[in-house]
Write a protein that holds these residues in place. Structure first.
Motif, PDB file in Angstrom:
ATOM      1  N   ASN A  59       0.840  -1.209   0.000  1.00 26.55           N
ATOM      2  CA  ASN A  59       0.000   0.000   0.000  1.00 26.55           C
ATOM      3  C   ASN A  59       0.868   1.249   0.000  1.00 26.55           C
ATOM      4  OD1 ASN A  59      -2.667  -0.578  -0.204  1.00 26.55           O
ATOM      5  ND2 ASN A  59      -3.073  -0.557   1.984  1.00 26.55           N
ATOM      6  N   GLY A  60       1.890   1.254   0.846  1.00 22.30           N
ATOM      7  CA  GLY A  60       2.793   2.391   0.924  1.00 22.30           C
ATOM      8  C   GLY A  60       3.503   2.640  -0.398  1.00 22.30           C
ATOM      9  N   LEU A  61       3.923   1.574  -1.063  1.00 25.40           N
ATOM     10  CA  LEU A  61       4.582   1.718  -2.366  1.00 25.40           C
ATOM     11  C   LEU A  61       3.598   2.223  -3.410  1.00 25.40           C
ATOM     12  CD1 LEU A  61       6.841  -1.447  -2.458  1.00 25.40           C
ATOM     13  CD2 LEU A  61       7.596   0.928  -2.293  1.00 25.40           C
ATOM     14  N   ASP A  62       2.368   1.702  -3.382  1.00 30.71           N
ATOM     15  CA  ASP A  62       1.341   2.170  -4.321  1.00 30.71           C
ATOM     16  C   ASP A  62       1.075   3.660  -4.123  1.00 30.71           C
ATOM     17  OD1 ASP A  62       1.004  -0.324  -5.508  1.00 30.71           O
ATOM     18  OD2 ASP A  62      -0.754  -0.835  -4.301  1.00 30.71           O
ATOM     19  N   ASN A  63       0.967   4.081  -2.869  1.00 28.62           N
ATOM     20  CA  ASN A  63       0.717   5.494  -2.576  1.00 28.62           C
ATOM     21  C   ASN A  63       1.881   6.361  -3.035  1.00 28.62           C
ATOM     22  OD1 ASN A  63      -1.751   4.866  -1.439  1.00 28.62           O
ATOM     23  ND2 ASN A  63      -0.947   4.811   0.644  1.00 28.62           N
ATOM     24  N   TRP A  64       3.100   5.918  -2.741  1.00 28.74           N
ATOM     25  CA  TRP A  64       4.286   6.660  -3.163  1.00 28.74           C
ATOM     26  C   TRP A  64       4.328   6.771  -4.683  1.00 28.74           C
ATOM     27  CZ3 TRP A  64       8.222   4.477  -6.117  1.00 28.74           C
ATOM     28  CH2 TRP A  64       9.275   5.356  -6.413  1.00 28.74           C
ATOM     29  N   LEU A  65       4.056   5.671  -5.378  1.00 33.00           N
ATOM     30  CA  LEU A  65       4.083   5.660  -6.836  1.00 33.00           C
ATOM     31  C   LEU A  65       3.022   6.599  -7.400  1.00 33.00           C
ATOM     32  CD1 LEU A  65       5.338   4.513  -9.378  1.00 33.00           C
ATOM     33  CD2 LEU A  65       3.779   2.566  -9.197  1.00 33.00           C
ATOM     34  N   ALA A  66       1.828   6.565  -6.852  1.00 31.58           N
ATOM     35  CA  ALA A  66       0.746   7.451  -7.312  1.00 31.58           C
ATOM     36  C   ALA A  66       1.138   8.918  -7.126  1.00 31.58           C
ATOM     37  CB  ALA A  66      -0.544   7.134  -6.562  1.00 31.58           C
ATOM     38  N   GLU A  67       1.730   9.241  -5.990  1.00 28.97           N
ATOM     39  CA  GLU A  67       2.162  10.627  -5.738  1.00 28.97           C
ATOM     40  C   GLU A  67       3.269  11.035  -6.705  1.00 28.97           C
ATOM     41  OE1 GLU A  67       1.050  13.143  -3.749  1.00 28.97           O
ATOM     42  OE2 GLU A  67      -0.647  11.785  -3.452  1.00 28.97           O
ATOM     43  N   THR A  68       4.186  10.123  -6.951  1.00 31.13           N
ATOM     44  CA  THR A  68       5.293  10.406  -7.872  1.00 31.13           C
ATOM     45  C   THR A  68       4.765  10.667  -9.272  1.00 31.13           C
ATOM     46  OG1 THR A  68       6.818   9.072  -6.575  1.00 31.13           O
ATOM     47  CG2 THR A  68       7.445   9.484  -8.848  1.00 31.13           C
ATOM     48  N   LEU A  69       3.826   9.847  -9.725  1.00 26.94           N
ATOM     49  CA  LEU A  69       3.262  10.016 -11.059  1.00 26.94           C
ATOM     50  C   LEU A  69       2.453  11.301 -11.150  1.00 26.94           C
ATOM     51  CD1 LEU A  69       2.197   6.343 -11.825  1.00 26.94           C
ATOM     52  CD2 LEU A  69       4.156   7.597 -12.757  1.00 26.94           C
ATOM     53  N   LYS A  70       1.756  11.648 -10.076  1.00 23.14           N
ATOM     54  CA  LYS A  70       0.971  12.890 -10.049  1.00 23.14           C
ATOM     55  C   LYS A  70       1.882  14.101 -10.221  1.00 23.14           C
ATOM     56  CE  LYS A  70      -2.027  12.524  -6.603  1.00 23.14           C
ATOM     57  NZ  LYS A  70      -2.807  12.880  -5.415  1.00 23.14           N
ATOM     58  N   ARG A  71       3.025  14.068  -9.538  1.00 23.90           N
ATOM     59  CA  ARG A  71       3.968  15.187  -9.603  1.00 23.90           C
ATOM     60  C   ARG A  71       4.577  15.337 -10.998  1.00 23.90           C
ATOM     61  NH1 ARG A  71       7.668  13.637  -5.066  1.00 23.90           N
ATOM     62  NH2 ARG A  71       6.077  12.272  -4.298  1.00 23.90           N
ATOM     63  N   ARG A  72       4.660  14.252 -11.727  1.00 28.57           N
ATOM     64  CA  ARG A  72       5.269  14.294 -13.061  1.00 28.57           C
ATOM     65  C   ARG A  72       4.309  14.862 -14.111  1.00 28.57           C
ATOM     66  NH1 ARG A  72       8.536   8.570 -13.393  1.00 28.57           N
ATOM     67  NH2 ARG A  72      10.034   9.070 -11.768  1.00 28.57           N
ATOM     68  N   LEU A  73       3.028  14.894 -13.792  1.00 21.25           N
ATOM     69  CA  LEU A  73       2.047  15.394 -14.771  1.00 21.25           C
ATOM     70  C   LEU A  73       1.956  16.887 -14.788  1.00 21.25           C
ATOM     71  CD1 LEU A  73      -0.821  12.819 -14.212  1.00 21.25           C
ATOM     72  CD2 LEU A  73       0.861  12.872 -16.043  1.00 21.25           C
TER      73      LEU A  73
END
Length: 73
Positions: A59-73
């Motif tokens: 879950n923590g990795l999924d959340n981190w990945l989602a935040e990382t992808l959001k920042r790249r947009l």
């Protein structure tokens, strides 16, 4: 005091952390290399913050990945 509070894992925890990394990378088709290393670093960050259950780590990795992808947009 728990070892993960000092960033140190015992042998059982190392086995669990390795399994969590392998399972997550397999599920998301992440191969060897810098991407896998990045996920390993984030697993250690979660571990040092007291997250030790595999589902919580995923879950923590999924959340981190989602935040990382959001920042790249």
């Amino acid at each position: 005091m728990l070892a993960h509070r000092h960033g140190v894992a015992n042998s059982d925890e190392l086995v669990a952390l390795t399994k969590a990394l392998n399972d997550y990378c397999e599920k998301h088709e992440i191969r060897e290399g810098s991407e896998r290393d990045t996920f390993a670093k984030h697993i250690m960050t979660l571990f040092m913050n007291g997250i030790i259950e595999p589902a919580e780590m995923a879950n923590g990795l999924d959340n981190w990945l989602a935040e990382t992808l959001k920042r790249r947009l």
